[in-house]
Scaffold this motif. Structure first.
Motif, PDB file in Angstrom:
ATOM      1  N   ASN A 250       0.851  -1.187   0.000  1.00  0.00           N
ATOM      2  CA  ASN A 250       0.000   0.000   0.000  1.00  0.00           C
ATOM      3  C   ASN A 250       0.887   1.237   0.000  1.00  0.00           C
ATOM      4  OD1 ASN A 250      -2.479  -1.389   0.096  1.00  0.00           O
ATOM      5  ND2 ASN A 250      -2.215  -1.740   2.284  1.00  0.00           N
ATOM      6  N   ALA A 251       0.759   2.054  -1.044  1.00  0.00           N
ATOM      7  CA  ALA A 251       1.580   3.252  -1.174  1.00  0.00           C
ATOM      8  C   ALA A 251       0.681   4.460  -1.406  1.00  0.00           C
ATOM      9  CB  ALA A 251       2.573   3.083  -2.323  1.00  0.00           C
ATOM     10  N   LYS A 252       1.307   5.635  -1.432  1.00  0.00           N
ATOM     11  CA  LYS A 252       0.583   6.882  -1.657  1.00  0.00           C
ATOM     12  C   LYS A 252       1.292   7.702  -2.722  1.00  0.00           C
ATOM     13  CE  LYS A 252      -1.508   7.352   2.942  1.00  0.00           C
ATOM     14  NZ  LYS A 252      -2.894   7.268   2.412  1.00  0.00           N
ATOM     15  N   PHE A 253       0.547   8.625  -3.305  1.00  0.00           N
ATOM     16  CA  PHE A 253       1.126   9.558  -4.269  1.00  0.00           C
ATOM     17  C   PHE A 253       1.637  10.824  -3.587  1.00  0.00           C
ATOM     18  CE2 PHE A 253      -1.977   7.229  -6.976  1.00  0.00           C
ATOM     19  CZ  PHE A 253      -1.082   6.715  -7.898  1.00  0.00           C
ATOM     20  N   ALA A 254       1.014  11.208  -2.470  1.00  0.00           N
ATOM     21  CA  ALA A 254       1.402  12.428  -1.755  1.00  0.00           C
ATOM     22  C   ALA A 254       1.444  12.149  -0.260  1.00  0.00           C
ATOM     23  CB  ALA A 254       0.425  13.561  -2.053  1.00  0.00           C
ATOM     24  N   ALA A 255       2.269  12.917   0.462  1.00  0.00           N
ATOM     25  CA  ALA A 255       2.450  12.680   1.898  1.00  0.00           C
ATOM     26  C   ALA A 255       1.191  12.986   2.693  1.00  0.00           C
ATOM     27  CB  ALA A 255       3.621  13.513   2.413  1.00  0.00           C
ATOM     28  N   GLN A 256       0.405  13.951   2.230  1.00  0.00           N
ATOM     29  CA  GLN A 256      -0.790  14.362   2.968  1.00  0.00           C
ATOM     30  C   GLN A 256      -1.968  14.481   2.009  1.00  0.00           C
ATOM     31  OE1 GLN A 256       0.297  18.024   4.891  1.00  0.00           O
ATOM     32  NE2 GLN A 256       1.339  16.995   6.589  1.00  0.00           N
ATOM     33  N   GLY A 257      -3.155  14.464   2.584  1.00  0.00           N
ATOM     34  CA  GLY A 257      -4.363  14.665   1.795  1.00  0.00           C
ATOM     35  C   GLY A 257      -4.950  13.364   1.302  1.00  0.00           C
ATOM     36  N   SER A 258      -6.207  13.430   0.897  1.00  0.00           N
ATOM     37  CA  SER A 258      -6.917  12.245   0.406  1.00  0.00           C
ATOM     38  C   SER A 258      -6.907  12.154  -1.107  1.00  0.00           C
ATOM     39  CB  SER A 258      -8.364  12.258   0.902  1.00  0.00           C
ATOM     40  OG  SER A 258      -9.040  13.421   0.425  1.00  0.00           O
ATOM     41  N   GLN A 259      -6.442  13.230  -1.786  1.00  0.00           N
ATOM     42  CA  GLN A 259      -6.425  13.245  -3.234  1.00  0.00           C
ATOM     43  C   GLN A 259      -5.049  13.644  -3.753  1.00  0.00           C
ATOM     44  OE1 GLN A 259      -9.592  16.032  -4.201  1.00  0.00           O
ATOM     45  NE2 GLN A 259     -11.072  14.367  -4.441  1.00  0.00           N
ATOM     46  N   TYR A 260      -4.805  13.294  -5.006  1.00  0.00           N
ATOM     47  CA  TYR A 260      -3.560  13.664  -5.678  1.00  0.00           C
ATOM     48  C   TYR A 260      -3.919  14.118  -7.087  1.00  0.00           C
ATOM     49  CZ  TYR A 260       1.178  13.313  -7.574  1.00  0.00           C
ATOM     50  OH  TYR A 260       2.393  13.578  -8.157  1.00  0.00           O
TER      51      TYR A 260
ATOM     52  N   GLU B 204     -15.846  -2.727  -8.334  1.00  0.00           N
ATOM     53  CA  GLU B 204     -16.518  -1.449  -8.501  1.00  0.00           C
ATOM     54  C   GLU B 204     -16.976  -0.973  -7.143  1.00  0.00           C
ATOM     55  OE1 GLU B 204     -20.055   0.492 -11.264  1.00  0.00           O
ATOM     56  OE2 GLU B 204     -19.078  -1.380 -11.837  1.00  0.00           O
ATOM     57  N   TYR B 205     -16.666   0.273  -6.808  1.00  0.00           N
ATOM     58  CA  TYR B 205     -17.059   0.953  -5.567  1.00  0.00           C
ATOM     59  C   TYR B 205     -16.238   0.563  -4.337  1.00  0.00           C
ATOM     60  CZ  TYR B 205     -21.050   1.855  -8.552  1.00  0.00           C
ATOM     61  OH  TYR B 205     -21.831   2.202  -9.618  1.00  0.00           O
ATOM     62  N   PHE B 206     -15.303  -0.369  -4.437  1.00  0.00           N
ATOM     63  CA  PHE B 206     -14.449  -0.654  -3.290  1.00  0.00           C
ATOM     64  C   PHE B 206     -13.117  -1.211  -3.763  1.00  0.00           C
ATOM     65  CE2 PHE B 206     -15.970  -4.855  -4.145  1.00  0.00           C
ATOM     66  CZ  PHE B 206     -15.081  -5.755  -3.564  1.00  0.00           C
ATOM     67  N   VAL B 207     -12.071  -0.973  -2.950  1.00  0.00           N
ATOM     68  CA  VAL B 207     -10.748  -1.536  -3.196  1.00  0.00           C
ATOM     69  C   VAL B 207     -10.483  -2.588  -2.130  1.00  0.00           C
ATOM     70  CG1 VAL B 207      -8.272  -1.090  -3.273  1.00  0.00           C
ATOM     71  CG2 VAL B 207      -9.857   0.585  -4.230  1.00  0.00           C
ATOM     72  N   PRO B 208     -10.375  -3.857  -2.508  1.00  0.00           N
ATOM     73  CA  PRO B 208     -10.105  -4.886  -1.498  1.00  0.00           C
ATOM     74  C   PRO B 208      -8.705  -4.729  -0.928  1.00  0.00           C
ATOM     75  CG  PRO B 208      -9.944  -5.813  -3.698  1.00  0.00           C
ATOM     76  CD  PRO B 208     -10.433  -4.403  -3.865  1.00  0.00           C
ATOM     77  N   GLN B 209      -8.570  -4.860   0.368  1.00  0.00           N
ATOM     78  CA  GLN B 209      -7.267  -4.742   1.008  1.00  0.00           C
ATOM     79  C   GLN B 209      -6.547  -6.084   1.097  1.00  0.00           C
ATOM     80  OE1 GLN B 209      -5.721  -1.783   1.799  1.00  0.00           O
ATOM     81  NE2 GLN B 209      -7.474  -1.078   0.602  1.00  0.00           N
TER      82      GLN B 209
ATOM     83  N   THR C  25     -15.008  -7.693   5.096  1.00  0.00           N
ATOM     84  CA  THR C  25     -14.581  -9.060   5.411  1.00  0.00           C
ATOM     85  C   THR C  25     -15.251 -10.088   4.508  1.00  0.00           C
ATOM     86  OG1 THR C  25     -14.256  -8.443   7.729  1.00  0.00           O
ATOM     87  CG2 THR C  25     -14.410 -10.801   7.229  1.00  0.00           C
ATOM     88  N   LEU C  26     -16.543  -9.916   4.288  1.00  0.00           N
ATOM     89  CA  LEU C  26     -17.332 -10.881   3.526  1.00  0.00           C
ATOM     90  C   LEU C  26     -18.156 -10.159   2.470  1.00  0.00           C
ATOM     91  CD1 LEU C  26     -18.292 -13.893   3.294  1.00  0.00           C
ATOM     92  CD2 LEU C  26     -20.188 -13.235   4.817  1.00  0.00           C
ATOM     93  N   PHE C  27     -18.186 -10.729   1.278  1.00  0.00           N
ATOM     94  CA  PHE C  27     -19.025 -10.220   0.193  1.00  0.00           C
ATOM     95  C   PHE C  27     -20.301 -11.066   0.167  1.00  0.00           C
ATOM     96  CE2 PHE C  27     -20.654  -9.093  -3.822  1.00  0.00           C
ATOM     97  CZ  PHE C  27     -19.975  -7.989  -4.306  1.00  0.00           C
ATOM     98  N   ARG C  28     -21.448 -10.421   0.280  1.00  0.00           N
ATOM     99  CA  ARG C  28     -22.727 -11.135   0.219  1.00  0.00           C
ATOM    100  C   ARG C  28     -23.307 -10.909  -1.173  1.00  0.00           C
ATOM    101  NH1 ARG C  28     -23.783 -13.025   5.154  1.00  0.00           N
ATOM    102  NH2 ARG C  28     -22.826 -11.957   6.932  1.00  0.00           N
TER     103      ARG C  28
END
Length: 454
Positions: free
Chosen positions: A133-143, A307-312, A348-351
Motif C-alpha cells: 500500500n503506497a501513496k502519491f502524496a504525503a498528505q491529503g486524500s487526493q492527488y 466497482e465501488y471498493f478496493v479490497p485490502q 470481510t465478507l461479500f454477500r
C-alpha cells in the motif's frame, strides 16, 4: 496480511495506462466547473477511455480515478468525469483494451491543460499475493496531476486525445512510501486504433426493436444499445433472463457491458442488467475474478476487478447462499472460472445477490429461450483460421470431453478480451468459453492468454 516494500517500480516498466478522450457530436448533457459553460450547437461529446499494458510480474494495481477536467486557453475548467468516491480500476486488467470512463459535453475551442485527480492511495499486488500500500502524496486524500497538451475541438466534429500514465517513469521512495506519477499527452493518431469496451449505467429512454434500445446516461448523454448474438438481459427484480429486449422497459435503471463503437455512439452488448428498483448505484458493490475454492455456499475469489471498493486483500470470501445466477448455474460453478458477483461488501465478507459465470448461457429455468448446448471451456493454440471457423490444438478443457486433440471453434459471434479478431492467428494461445454441440464449440468469449496462463 504481508507487506513488502519495493525498492523501485521496475516491475511496471511495461505498463502504459492510456486515457483517451474521444470527442463526438451530441446534443446531450455534460458539465463544467468554475465559469466554463457550453452551447449544444458549438460543442461535442467527450468519451473518456482508460487502458493499460499487461505486466508480467504484477497483476494488480488498484487506483481510484475521481475527477478529470479540461482547461481552455482562457482558463475555464470543464468537467469531463467526476465520482466523489472514485471509479476503481485494477490497471493490469485493462491490458490491450480501453474502458469507457465517461461521456460528457465539451465546448468547441482549444485546450492546453488536462487535470487528473486520483485518490491518494495505490495498492499493488504481486503474483505471490504480496500487497504493498503506497501513496502519491504525503498528505491529503487526493492527488492531482496537471498534464500539458494541445487539443482543438471543432463544432459538431469528433476528435480525440490520450493521457498516458507512463509508469516506466514512476518512482517509488521506500523512505517516504510515496510514488511519483508521470502522465503524458497523446495525440489522436497515437490512440485512434485502441479497441474499447464500455460498462455504462443509465436509464432506458425507449425500446426500438427486439435487439435495440436507447439509454440516457446520468449526465444526459444518449447512447444506443445493440444486443449481441450471445447477450443476456437479466432483471435483478424478478430473477428472469431473456435474450431479447422483452424484459426492458422505459425508465428502468440498467448496467450495460460490451463493445463500444466511438464513431456511432453504440454499444454492442454481452450483458444487460436491470438494476433493482430503488437501489442507488453507489450502494452496490461488484467484484470479478477467478474462483479459488468452493465450500458449500461460500466461495473464495481471486479479485481482479471491482466497482465501488478496493479490497485490502487479494483473496476475498463471498456468500452466495442467497444469490441468483444470471449466467450459468450453481451446478456448474467450479474452481478456476472467471465470475462476476454483485451485492454488498462489509470489509470481510461479500454477500452476493447476483452471480454471473463468464461465457456461460443463462440459467435455463430463468431463460424463456434456453440454449440447447452445454457450457464448456477450452484452452489451446490456434492452428488454422478459415473464416469464422478456427482450429485449435487443446491443452486444457472443462465440462466436456473433446473427441480429439484438435478442435473446431465457431467464432462468428464471439466477444474478444485482451485482443481482437485480428489477433486470431496461427500460434496464438487462447481460452474459449461457449457451448458444445457434439462436434464444434460456438464461442461466446475468446480471451488471448500469455505464456504464464498455460
Amino acid at each position: 496480511m504481508k507487506r513488502k516494500i519495493l525498492q523501485s517500480l521496475e516491475w511496471i516498466a511495461a505498463l502504459s495506462l492510456l486515457m483517451s478522450m474521444i470527442v463526438l457530436y451530441s446534443c446531450g448533457g455534460g458539465g463544467s466547473s468554475g465559469t466554463g459553460s457550453s452551447n449544444p450547437d458549438t460543442s461535442g461529446n467527450v468519451s473518456l477511455i482508460v487502458t493499460d499494458d499487461l505486466n508480467t510480474n504484477y497483476f494488480k494495481a488498484w487506483v481510484r480515478i475521481q475527477r478529470v477536467t479540461a482547461v481552455s486557453q482562457d482558463g475555464k475548467e470543464f468537467l469531463l468525469f467526476e465520482e466523489p468516491t472514485g471509479r476503481v480500476f485494477n490497471l493490469l486488467e485493462l491490458s490491450g483494451i480501453g474502458s469507457l470512463l465517461s461521456t460528457s459535453e465539451l465546448p468547441a475551442g482549444t485546450y492546453n491543460l488536462f487535470r487528473v485527480t486520483l485518490s491518494n492511495d495505490i495498492t499493488l499486488v504481486d503474483k505471490n499475493n504480496i500487497t504493498t500500500n503506497a501513496k502519491f502524496a504525503a498528505q491529503g486524500s487526493q492527488y492531482t496531476i496537471d498534464v500539458s497538451g494541445s487539443l482543438t475541438v471543432s463544432a459538431n466534429q469528433k476528435t480525440s486525445f490520450g493521457l498516458d500514465f507512463d509508469t516506466k517513469q514512476f518512482n517509488y521512495n521506500p523512505q517516504t512510501g510515496l510514488v511519483s506519477a508521470v502522465i503524458i499527452f497523446k495525440s489522436e493518431n497515437e490512440i485512434r486504433s485502441l479497441p474499447s469496451y464500455a460498462e455504462i449505467k443509465g436509464y432506458v429512454a425507449n425500446v426500438t426493436s427486439s435487439n435495440t434500445f436507447n439509454i440516457t446516461l446520468y449526465n444526459g448523454t444518449a447512447l444506443t444499445v445493440l444486443l449481441g448474438p450471445n447477450a443476456v438481459v437479466f432483471d435483478e427484480n424478478t430473477g428472469m433472463s431473456a435474450t431479447n429486449t422483452s424484459l426492458i422497459k422505459q425508465d428502468q435503471r440498467v448496467d450495460v457491458y460490451g463493445d463500444y463503437n466511438q464513431a456511432s455512439l453504440t454499444i454492442n452488448t454481452v450483458s444487460v442488467k436491470i438494476e433493482k428498483s430503488g437501489q442507488g448505484i453507489a450502494q452496490a458493490a461488484k467484484a470479478e475474478g477467478f474462483v479459488k475454492s468452493i465450500n458449500g455456499n461460500t466461495i473464495t475469489l481471486d479479485v481482479r476487478k471491482t466497482e465501488y471498493f478496493v479490497p485490502q486483500v487479494s483473496i476475498i470470501a463471498a456468500d452466495i447462499s442467497g444469490a441468483i445466477f444470471s449466467k450459468g448455474s450453481a451446478s456448474i460453478l467450479a474452481v478456476g472460472q472467471w465470475i462476476e458477483i454483485k451485492g454488498t461488501w462489509d470489509g470481510t465478507l461479500f454477500r452476493a445477490n447476483v452471480v454471473e459465470i463468464e461465457g456461460a448461457p443463462a440459467n435455463p429455468p430463468q431463460n424463456p429461450n434456453p440454449p440447447q448446448n452445454p457450457y464448456v471451456e477450452v484452452k489451446g493454440y490456434i492452428q488454422n483460421v478459415n473464416g469464422d471457423i478456427v482450429t485449435m490444438s487443446i491443452t486444457k478443457y472443462e465440462h466436456f470431453t473433446p473427441p480429439s486433440a484438435m478442435l473446431e471453434v465457431n467464432v462468428s459471434t464471439a466477444f474478444y478480451k485482451h485482443g481482437s479478431r485480428a489477433n486470431l492467428i496461427n500460434g496464438a494461445y487462447v481460452e474459449i468459453k461457449g457451448s458444445w454441440n457434439g462436434s464444434r464449440v460456438t464461442a461466446s468469449i475468446v480471451e488471448f492468454k500469455s505464456y504464464d496462463d498455460h
